[in-house]
Motif scaffolding. Structure first.
Motif, PDB file in Angstrom:
ATOM      1  N   LEU A  72      14.880 -49.880 -10.899  1.00  0.00           N
ATOM      2  CA  LEU A  72      16.038 -49.607 -11.420  1.00  0.00           C
ATOM      3  C   LEU A  72      17.302 -50.396 -11.538  1.00  0.00           C
ATOM      4  O   LEU A  72      17.538 -51.841 -10.121  1.00  0.00           O
ATOM      5  N   ARG A  73      19.034 -50.316 -11.818  1.00  0.00           N
ATOM      6  CA  ARG A  73      19.372 -51.071 -11.916  1.00  0.00           C
ATOM      7  C   ARG A  73      20.994 -49.150 -11.692  1.00  0.00           C
ATOM      8  O   ARG A  73      20.945 -48.701 -12.274  1.00  0.00           O
ATOM      9  N   ALA A  74      22.078 -50.475 -11.043  1.00  0.00           N
ATOM     10  CA  ALA A  74      23.443 -49.505 -11.329  1.00  0.00           C
ATOM     11  C   ALA A  74      23.645 -48.774 -12.353  1.00  0.00           C
ATOM     12  O   ALA A  74      23.796 -49.225 -13.854  1.00  0.00           O
ATOM     13  N   GLY A  75      23.404 -47.602 -12.171  1.00  0.00           N
ATOM     14  CA  GLY A  75      23.788 -46.997 -14.339  1.00  0.00           C
ATOM     15  C   GLY A  75      23.108 -46.110 -14.375  1.00  0.00           C
ATOM     16  O   GLY A  75      23.170 -45.462 -15.829  1.00  0.00           O
ATOM     17  N   ASP A  76      22.001 -46.851 -14.278  1.00  0.00           N
ATOM     18  CA  ASP A  76      20.688 -46.708 -15.153  1.00  0.00           C
ATOM     19  C   ASP A  76      20.750 -44.024 -14.750  1.00  0.00           C
ATOM     20  O   ASP A  76      20.903 -44.137 -13.855  1.00  0.00           O
ATOM     21  N   VAL A  77      20.363 -43.826 -15.467  1.00  0.00           N
ATOM     22  CA  VAL A  77      19.660 -42.299 -15.642  1.00  0.00           C
ATOM     23  C   VAL A  77      18.286 -42.056 -15.307  1.00  0.00           C
ATOM     24  O   VAL A  77      17.504 -42.605 -15.747  1.00  0.00           O
ATOM     25  N   LEU A  78      18.022 -41.009 -14.247  1.00  0.00           N
ATOM     26  CA  LEU A  78      16.512 -41.023 -13.791  1.00  0.00           C
ATOM     27  C   LEU A  78      16.741 -39.378 -14.691  1.00  0.00           C
ATOM     28  O   LEU A  78      17.602 -38.233 -14.248  1.00  0.00           O
ATOM     29  N   TYR A  79      15.974 -39.013 -15.766  1.00  0.00           N
ATOM     30  CA  TYR A  79      15.955 -38.042 -16.527  1.00  0.00           C
ATOM     31  C   TYR A  79      14.149 -37.121 -16.180  1.00  0.00           C
ATOM     32  O   TYR A  79      13.618 -37.450 -16.254  1.00  0.00           O
ATOM     33  N   SER A  80      14.367 -35.901 -16.157  1.00  0.00           N
ATOM     34  CA  SER A  80      13.330 -35.107 -15.675  1.00  0.00           C
ATOM     35  C   SER A  80      12.896 -34.660 -16.286  1.00  0.00           C
ATOM     36  O   SER A  80      13.121 -33.466 -17.161  1.00  0.00           O
ATOM     37  N   SER A  81      11.328 -34.172 -15.967  1.00  0.00           N
ATOM     38  CA  SER A  81      11.435 -33.001 -17.762  1.00  0.00           C
ATOM     39  C   SER A  81      11.610 -32.381 -16.742  1.00  0.00           C
ATOM     40  O   SER A  81      11.767 -31.668 -15.984  1.00  0.00           O
ATOM     41  N   ILE A  82      11.175 -30.681 -17.355  1.00  0.00           N
ATOM     42  CA  ILE A  82      11.387 -29.521 -17.220  1.00  0.00           C
ATOM     43  C   ILE A  82       9.977 -29.335 -16.886  1.00  0.00           C
ATOM     44  O   ILE A  82       8.493 -29.900 -16.420  1.00  0.00           O
ATOM     45  N   GLY A  83      10.189 -28.258 -15.775  1.00  0.00           N
ATOM     46  CA  GLY A  83       8.719 -28.056 -14.574  1.00  0.00           C
ATOM     47  C   GLY A  83       8.984 -27.170 -12.957  1.00  0.00           C
ATOM     48  O   GLY A  83      10.389 -26.717 -13.189  1.00  0.00           O
ATOM     49  N   PRO A  84       8.273 -26.927 -12.424  1.00  0.00           N
ATOM     50  CA  PRO A  84       8.829 -25.588 -11.167  1.00  0.00           C
ATOM     51  C   PRO A  84      10.130 -25.985 -10.692  1.00  0.00           C
ATOM     52  O   PRO A  84      11.144 -25.787 -10.094  1.00  0.00           O
ATOM     53  N   SER A  85       9.849 -27.447 -10.370  1.00  0.00           N
ATOM     54  CA  SER A  85      10.641 -27.844  -9.003  1.00  0.00           C
ATOM     55  C   SER A  85      12.256 -28.245 -10.025  1.00  0.00           C
ATOM     56  O   SER A  85      13.055 -28.236  -9.105  1.00  0.00           O
TER      57      SER A  85
END
Length: 169
Positions: A23-36
């Protein structure tokens, strides 16, 4: 209530350690579609302090990577998206404005940071912080939806890694 297994917590922390190294500052974490994520995608931006800044039903929150990952307890995947240009100002904007979010609402007013949702918050960080419109809109509007696909498919990011979330907390 079922007791959480030590092995599942260890998997979560192993995943976090592998991710944190990238990870670096400004990165984006994109999660998949799911129950959570209640069958929606979710996105958060990495701050300069390593915390993940994102919209949550209780408002805007900043949390450690393990805490963020624990919200994705039913599996799925997280994609690490790296901006092609310097995202320092987007990360700084996210940290400065996370506290102004009163709650999670699907609100089309792009300038409104009080009532927000995850992908609009990430869009705002890049738009206000760096002057980058992740939606690639050809017309500037004050109201529009920022959909998960605007983040995931943005030409301003390179996908760096995809992480399978195999723990079941």
């Amino acid at each position: 209530m079922k007791k959480k297994s030590k092995a599942e917590f260890e998997k979560l922390y192993q995943t976090a350690a592998v991710m944190y190294a990238q990870l670096r500052a400004g990165d984006v974490l994109y999660s998949s579609i799911g129950p959570s994520t209640f069958f929606f995608s979710h996105a958060g931006i990495v701050g300069q302090d390593g915390n993940i800044y994102h919209a949550h039903p209780s408002g805007g929150i900043a949390e450690s990577l393990p805490a963020y990952l624990s919200r994705h307890r039913y599996g799925g995947t997280l994609t690490l998206l790296r901006p092609k240009t310097d995202p320092a100002e987007a990360a700084a904007w996210a940290a400065q404005h996370i506290g102004s979010m009163k709650g999670y609402r699907f609100n089309r007013t792009l300038a409104d940071t009080n009532w927000n949702y995850c992908t609009k918050f990430v869009w705002q960080a890049f738009s206000s912080g760096c002057g980058i419109d992740l939606s690639a809109a050809t017309v500037k509007l004050s109201k529009r939806w920022i959909f998960p696909r605007h983040i995931k498919r943005s030409s301003h990011f390179n996908p760096i890694a995809k992480f399978s979330l195999e723990y079941r907390l």
